[in-house]
Design an enzyme around this catalytic site. Sequence first.
Site, mmCIF file in Angstrom:
data_model
loop_
_atom_site.group_PDB
_atom_site.id
_atom_site.type_symbol
_atom_site.label_atom_id
_atom_site.label_comp_id
_atom_site.label_asym_id
_atom_site.label_seq_id
_atom_site.Cartn_x
_atom_site.Cartn_y
_atom_site.Cartn_z
ATOM 1 N N HIS A 1 -3.491 31.446 37.054
ATOM 2 C CA HIS A 1 -3.263 30.328 37.983
ATOM 3 C C HIS A 1 -2.406 30.857 39.128
ATOM 4 O O HIS A 1 -1.285 31.315 38.910
ATOM 5 C CB HIS A 1 -2.525 29.210 37.227
ATOM 6 C CG HIS A 1 -2.070 28.064 38.080
ATOM 7 N ND1 HIS A 1 -2.752 26.868 38.149
ATOM 8 C CD2 HIS A 1 -0.976 27.895 38.872
ATOM 9 C CE1 HIS A 1 -2.102 26.020 38.944
ATOM 10 N NE2 HIS A 1 -1.025 26.628 39.398
ATOM 11 N N SER B 1 3.493 30.455 39.289
ATOM 12 C CA SER B 1 3.892 29.150 39.836
ATOM 13 C C SER B 1 4.581 29.253 41.186
ATOM 14 O O SER B 1 4.608 28.286 41.947
ATOM 15 C CB SER B 1 4.845 28.441 38.868
ATOM 16 O OG SER B 1 4.431 28.601 37.544
ATOM 17 N N ASP C 1 -2.616 19.684 40.525
ATOM 18 C CA ASP C 1 -1.626 20.372 41.369
ATOM 19 C C ASP C 1 -1.638 19.741 42.764
ATOM 20 O O ASP C 1 -0.609 19.651 43.439
ATOM 21 C CB ASP C 1 -1.935 21.869 41.456
ATOM 22 C CG ASP C 1 -0.688 22.738 41.507
ATOM 23 O OD1 ASP C 1 0.249 22.374 42.240
ATOM 24 O OD2 ASP C 1 -0.652 23.768 40.822
ATOM 25 N N HIS D 1 0.930 17.076 43.911
ATOM 26 C CA HIS D 1 2.271 17.373 44.452
ATOM 27 C C HIS D 1 2.363 17.094 45.957
ATOM 28 O O HIS D 1 3.211 16.305 46.384
ATOM 29 C CB HIS D 1 2.685 18.810 44.125
ATOM 30 C CG HIS D 1 2.996 19.042 42.688
ATOM 31 N ND1 HIS D 1 4.018 18.396 42.025
ATOM 32 C CD2 HIS D 1 2.409 19.844 41.765
ATOM 33 C CE1 HIS D 1 4.056 18.795 40.765
ATOM 34 N NE2 HIS D 1 3.084 19.670 40.577
#
Length: 349
Positions: free
Chosen positions: A200, A171, A18, A21
């Site tokens: 998450h 998300s 992640d 990004h």
Amino acid sequence: MMNLQGKKITVHDMTLRDGMHPKRHLMTLDQMKSIASGLDAAGVPLIEVTHGDGLGGSSVNYGFPAHSDEEYLGAVIPLMKQAKVSALLLPGIGTVDHLLMAKDLGVHTVRVATHCTEADVSEQHISKARSLEMDTVGFLMMAHMASPEKLVSQALLMEGYGANCIYVTDSAGYMLPDDVTVRLRAVRGALKPETELGFHGHHNLAMGVANSIAAVDAGANRIDAAAAGLGAGAGNTPMEVFIAVCDRMGIATGVDVFRIQDVAEDLVVPIMDHIIRVDRDSLTLGYAGVYSSFLLFAKRAEKKYGVPAREILVELGRRGMVGGQEDMIEDTAMTLARERAAAAHKAAA
């Protein structure tokens, strides 16, 4: 009163996936190796390594990385003393061939990710991963967009395909602790007792740690976090903060409280291209329920079209855009720019 004393959980690190990004997928092999080794030494048991959008993510739509997934995985896996390495795979981006490549390189866990209402597209990848005897996770993204009942039906599909762990994934960093509790309790109650449950989080409303603790209380035993929060939007749940809170609450993570702080401070913060924090744009992601990795795309579109990123993100939220629709960000910015120009022209007339 929450009593989680003695509860054991598996912390899963996101810094090198992640975290790709905000790095625009341009981490060097040396950065990957030093951070992974630090995490391993700190006791983190599971570390994800791939392009930010998973295996095969290298593309015009998602961004070209500094190195291939094979190079990153091949550099990190041999260095690990106790940690296992995972890979993310989004059906439609990653293929079964990518899965086989990851398995050959020594990847232990594969996480097959779909939008929270599209679990049916994961069957081929989940069943293949299970047939390879990999730790196989079904990863339901943008979970705030589905009711608890809908999430249960999708989780059961993934479990039926062979997933031994199901993740409820915030998300957009949109959820509040009660949103987490109601969804995870429902999913936990529906799954087989032996199927694991994960959460998450993103820190766009600064709820990453609170939501992760709520998830543990609701029955989750795998929790994603990133050193110094390095991840999309305002980042993932900051690992070093989460570990300290777990330590205070008596939740057993196996991660060293001070060593993980040192990884965050000494290795991760110095490589940040921008400080990962809750700014007005990342806050808008959480407030409007927008996919966190849209942040840099919206900032880029702001520079190109002169429309504030915040306006673009609010419009994306209104349109219900989901991961995979990155190309629509530019389209949305162009539309808003045209509308602004027309309004200005009308006002001047």
